[in-house]
Design a protein around this motif. Structure first.
Motif, mmCIF file in Angstrom:
data_model
loop_
_atom_site.group_PDB
_atom_site.id
_atom_site.type_symbol
_atom_site.label_atom_id
_atom_site.label_comp_id
_atom_site.label_asym_id
_atom_site.label_seq_id
_atom_site.Cartn_x
_atom_site.Cartn_y
_atom_site.Cartn_z
ATOM 1 N N PRO A 22 -5.588 -37.533 39.951
ATOM 2 C CA PRO A 22 -6.611 -36.610 39.451
ATOM 3 C C PRO A 22 -7.167 -35.690 40.544
ATOM 4 O O PRO A 22 -7.620 -34.590 40.264
ATOM 5 N N ALA A 23 -7.098 -36.134 41.806
ATOM 6 C CA ALA A 23 -7.576 -35.312 42.924
ATOM 7 C C ALA A 23 -6.533 -34.291 43.378
ATOM 8 O O ALA A 23 -6.786 -33.507 44.285
ATOM 9 N N GLY A 24 -5.333 -34.326 42.765
ATOM 10 C CA GLY A 24 -4.283 -33.369 43.116
ATOM 11 C C GLY A 24 -3.317 -33.845 44.180
ATOM 12 O O GLY A 24 -2.457 -33.096 44.622
ATOM 13 N N GLU A 25 -3.419 -35.110 44.615
ATOM 14 C CA GLU A 25 -2.507 -35.679 45.603
ATOM 15 C C GLU A 25 -1.178 -36.040 44.937
ATOM 16 O O GLU A 25 -1.156 -36.727 43.923
ATOM 17 N N ALA A 26 -0.082 -35.590 45.515
ATOM 18 C CA ALA A 26 1.243 -35.889 44.972
ATOM 19 C C ALA A 26 1.907 -36.992 45.794
ATOM 20 O O ALA A 26 1.738 -37.075 47.007
ATOM 21 N N SER A 27 2.657 -37.858 45.124
ATOM 22 C CA SER A 27 3.404 -38.916 45.802
ATOM 23 C C SER A 27 4.652 -39.243 44.988
ATOM 24 O O SER A 27 4.755 -38.908 43.821
ATOM 25 N N PHE A 28 5.605 -39.904 45.647
ATOM 26 C CA PHE A 28 6.823 -40.302 44.946
ATOM 27 C C PHE A 28 7.267 -41.680 45.427
ATOM 28 O O PHE A 28 6.893 -42.132 46.504
ATOM 29 N N ARG A 29 8.072 -42.316 44.593
ATOM 30 C CA ARG A 29 8.694 -43.601 44.894
ATOM 31 C C ARG A 29 10.141 -43.540 44.445
ATOM 32 O O ARG A 29 10.442 -42.994 43.382
ATOM 33 N N VAL A 30 11.025 -44.096 45.239
ATOM 34 C CA VAL A 30 12.435 -44.188 44.872
ATOM 35 C C VAL A 30 12.914 -45.607 45.156
ATOM 36 O O VAL A 30 12.421 -46.261 46.076
ATOM 37 N N ALA A 31 13.847 -46.064 44.358
ATOM 38 C CA ALA A 31 14.401 -47.403 44.550
ATOM 39 C C ALA A 31 15.805 -47.452 43.972
ATOM 40 O O ALA A 31 16.168 -46.654 43.111
ATOM 41 N N SER A 32 16.572 -48.386 44.471
ATOM 42 C CA SER A 32 17.904 -48.617 43.923
ATOM 43 C C SER A 32 18.107 -50.113 43.760
ATOM 44 O O SER A 32 17.502 -50.927 44.457
ATOM 45 N N ARG A 33 18.955 -50.450 42.811
ATOM 46 C CA ARG A 33 19.274 -51.841 42.527
ATOM 47 C C ARG A 33 20.787 -51.963 42.457
ATOM 48 O O ARG A 33 21.452 -51.162 41.791
ATOM 49 N N ILE A 34 21.339 -52.939 43.156
ATOM 50 C CA ILE A 34 22.774 -53.167 43.156
ATOM 51 C C ILE A 34 23.006 -54.614 42.729
ATOM 52 O O ILE A 34 22.547 -55.543 43.387
ATOM 53 N N ALA A 35 23.703 -54.787 41.621
ATOM 54 C CA ALA A 35 24.000 -56.126 41.101
ATOM 55 C C ALA A 35 25.407 -56.530 41.504
ATOM 56 O O ALA A 35 26.354 -55.759 41.344
ATOM 57 N N LEU A 36 25.520 -57.718 42.031
ATOM 58 C CA LEU A 36 26.833 -58.296 42.345
ATOM 59 C C LEU A 36 27.061 -59.426 41.357
ATOM 60 O O LEU A 36 26.621 -60.549 41.571
ATOM 61 N N GLY A 37 27.692 -59.098 40.254
ATOM 62 C CA GLY A 37 27.857 -60.068 39.187
ATOM 63 C C GLY A 37 26.535 -60.277 38.463
ATOM 64 O O GLY A 37 25.656 -59.432 38.477
ATOM 65 N N SER A 38 26.377 -61.431 37.842
ATOM 66 C CA SER A 38 25.154 -61.708 37.093
ATOM 67 C C SER A 38 24.194 -62.610 37.861
ATOM 68 O O SER A 38 23.134 -62.953 37.364
ATOM 69 N N ARG A 39 24.542 -62.971 39.096
ATOM 70 C CA ARG A 39 23.728 -63.929 39.837
ATOM 71 C C ARG A 39 23.061 -63.379 41.089
ATOM 72 O O ARG A 39 22.160 -64.011 41.635
ATOM 73 N N VAL A 40 23.461 -62.216 41.596
ATOM 74 C CA VAL A 40 22.909 -61.676 42.844
ATOM 75 C C VAL A 40 22.504 -60.224 42.624
ATOM 76 O O VAL A 40 23.259 -59.441 42.049
ATOM 77 N N LEU A 41 21.308 -59.876 43.101
ATOM 78 C CA LEU A 41 20.770 -58.535 42.938
ATOM 79 C C LEU A 41 20.105 -58.097 44.247
ATOM 80 O O LEU A 41 19.268 -58.823 44.785
ATOM 81 N N PHE A 42 20.511 -56.926 44.769
ATOM 82 C CA PHE A 42 19.891 -56.337 45.957
ATOM 83 C C PHE A 42 19.023 -55.163 45.513
ATOM 84 O O PHE A 42 19.435 -54.377 44.665
ATOM 85 N N CYS A 43 17.850 -55.036 46.095
ATOM 86 C CA CYS A 43 16.951 -53.919 45.784
ATOM 87 C C CYS A 43 16.450 -53.293 47.080
ATOM 88 O O CYS A 43 16.095 -54.010 48.018
#
Length: 90
Positions: A22-43
């Protein structure tokens, strides 16, 4: 705020969010997720608000989930976390 999710059902997913306060400050967030099969997830991610870099690995063993992560903040330094969860329907 506005957000985008690219390829949410694939093994590689990207998320981006842009906000204006509301004060006019801009910000951003980025992320990625990599799944190795159904048991391991990197973020991996970056938060412009805090200037922190975040990373984690999540491992599922049956009904148990183990999530270990770190956050690197320019002022506060490194924070680490370890989470254990359990349940069905992952």
């Amino acid at each position: 705020s506005i957000g985008f999710v690219l390829s949410p059902e694939s093994s590689v997913c990207a998320v981006a969010r842009f906000e204006v306060s509301p004060a006019g400050e801009a910000s951003f967030r980025v992320a990625s997720r990599i799944a190795l099969g159904s048991r391991v997830l990197f973020c991996l991610g970056y938060d412009d608000d805090t200037g922190s870099l975040d990373g984690s690995i999540w491992i599922r063993l049956g009904g148990l989930g183990l999530d270990a992560g770190s956050s690197l903040h320019p002022v506060l330094g490194v924070s680490q976390g370890l989470f254990l969860s359990w349940g069905r329907g992952w």
